[in-house]
Design a protein around this motif. Sequence first.
Motif, mmCIF file in Angstrom:
data_model
loop_
_atom_site.group_PDB
_atom_site.id
_atom_site.type_symbol
_atom_site.label_atom_id
_atom_site.label_comp_id
_atom_site.label_asym_id
_atom_site.label_seq_id
_atom_site.Cartn_x
_atom_site.Cartn_y
_atom_site.Cartn_z
ATOM 1 N N PRO A 1 0.719 -1.280 0.005
ATOM 2 C CA PRO A 1 0.117 0.123 0.056
ATOM 3 C C PRO A 1 0.801 1.341 0.103
ATOM 4 C CG PRO A 1 -1.049 -1.579 1.461
ATOM 5 C CD PRO A 1 0.426 -1.958 0.997
ATOM 6 N N ASP A 2 2.069 1.282 0.570
ATOM 7 C CA ASP A 2 2.701 2.530 0.788
ATOM 8 C C ASP A 2 3.826 2.602 -0.082
ATOM 9 O OD1 ASP A 2 4.277 0.586 1.850
ATOM 10 O OD2 ASP A 2 5.125 1.612 3.372
ATOM 11 N N VAL B 1 -0.161 5.591 -1.539
ATOM 12 C CA VAL B 1 0.708 6.349 -2.043
ATOM 13 C C VAL B 1 0.120 7.927 -2.641
ATOM 14 C CG1 VAL B 1 2.516 6.636 -3.929
ATOM 15 C CG2 VAL B 1 2.349 4.725 -2.635
ATOM 16 N N THR B 2 0.625 8.945 -2.262
ATOM 17 C CA THR B 2 0.168 10.305 -2.864
ATOM 18 C C THR B 2 1.221 11.064 -3.474
ATOM 19 O OG1 THR B 2 0.696 11.190 -0.461
ATOM 20 C CG2 THR B 2 -1.588 10.086 -0.935
ATOM 21 N N TYR C 1 11.860 -4.246 -12.748
ATOM 22 C CA TYR C 1 10.837 -3.591 -11.785
ATOM 23 C C TYR C 1 11.440 -3.643 -10.563
ATOM 24 C CZ TYR C 1 7.322 -3.940 -15.714
ATOM 25 O OH TYR C 1 6.923 -3.759 -16.897
ATOM 26 N N VAL C 2 11.116 -2.640 -9.856
ATOM 27 C CA VAL C 2 11.570 -2.735 -8.205
ATOM 28 C C VAL C 2 10.519 -1.848 -7.437
ATOM 29 C CG1 VAL C 2 12.895 -0.565 -8.447
ATOM 30 C CG2 VAL C 2 13.439 -2.376 -6.686
ATOM 31 N N CYS C 3 10.115 -2.312 -6.203
ATOM 32 C CA CYS C 3 9.307 -1.589 -5.352
ATOM 33 C C CYS C 3 10.200 -0.676 -4.470
ATOM 34 C CB CYS C 3 8.507 -2.365 -4.576
ATOM 35 S SG CYS C 3 7.154 -3.407 -5.601
ATOM 36 N N VAL C 4 9.566 0.498 -4.000
ATOM 37 C CA VAL C 4 10.322 1.512 -2.995
ATOM 38 C C VAL C 4 9.017 2.115 -2.399
ATOM 39 C CG1 VAL C 4 10.393 3.351 -4.994
ATOM 40 C CG2 VAL C 4 12.041 3.273 -2.883
ATOM 41 N N LYS C 5 9.278 2.346 -1.286
ATOM 42 C CA LYS C 5 8.335 3.113 -0.220
ATOM 43 C C LYS C 5 8.153 4.484 -0.740
ATOM 44 C CE LYS C 5 8.750 0.369 3.833
ATOM 45 N NZ LYS C 5 7.402 -0.144 3.881
#
Length: 340
Positions: free
Chosen positions: A39-40, A100-101, A123-127
Amino acid sequence: MTSPSHSKPAETMSAAVYRRFGPPEVVHVERVVKPSPRPDELLIRVRASTVSIADHRARSRRVPRGLQLLAAAGLGFVRPRHRILGMDAAGVVESVGADVTRFRPGADVLAMLGGAFGGHGEYVCVKQDAAVARKPANLTFDDAVTLVFGGMTARGFLKQARLQSGTSVLVNGASGAVGTAAVQLAKLAGAHVTAVCSGANADLVTSLGADRVIDYTTTDFAAVGQTWDVIVDCVGNAGFRRAGDLVNPGGALLLVVTDLSGLVRARRDSRRSGKTVTANVGPNPPEDLAFLVDLAESGSFRPVVDRAFDLAQIVDAHRYVDGGHKRGNVVLRVSAGADA
């Protein structure tokens, strides 16, 4: 009678993966599961990353003296903890989590991934509250990604020194990713910059703002009879025992690279000498990355790219970095569009 359910197969991506420590040949490209953002988090389609000295150390487990156990705790004792290397990324936001905003899909961004790695995959995820910033509009993905690892490291260390107009700064190892950034940032702060590098790289560091160049192949900077307000050691051979007396009272010795002794003694050396001695880069706040982006967009900070490799050439990229003579950054083009 109900029909059997068929789960949807997991989406995959290409990534440079290593499953054991060793030479460049342990890294290879394979298909792995594509990450999904929490979610974040935002999911970035990576256009470019860099192959840095940090990737070399993580892959080879060649670290400064005494740091083997500490490195193993972070990297893995028997097998790599993070199978996809790459401490930075430039790319396009593919999707975002519900909370995420700060960013929307389609945004061009830069991200400092740090010890979590992951930049050498598509692809990579990051806060969203990590070191993520918009990509400079005037730079390609290849050029923009060079702001991250080298720029953030140099920025993190130099913030711990009192830089102002006329401050004398020596950058030891001035032609690498961190060194080229440190030369520029120190010069932008008004410092008089002495760059230590090979004579072959003198023109490069001079073009970045160095006022003086010391060719380490012919001259020992510690023997020239000069002192500096700040010494930035990007090599690992200018610890406090050798260079502490070369730092002016109240100055700073910034140990970007050091061994276990330098790490353990830094606080004590700082307290006893009255000088700032640190081997800690500090946090990587998003504001620092945004600062670098603004400098690049204004033309005040210049990306330094030695050469670029495609993802399929990952072994060649690691071999080149292993050689120890790269100028600035080695870029890895992870997915199509890296030069756009």
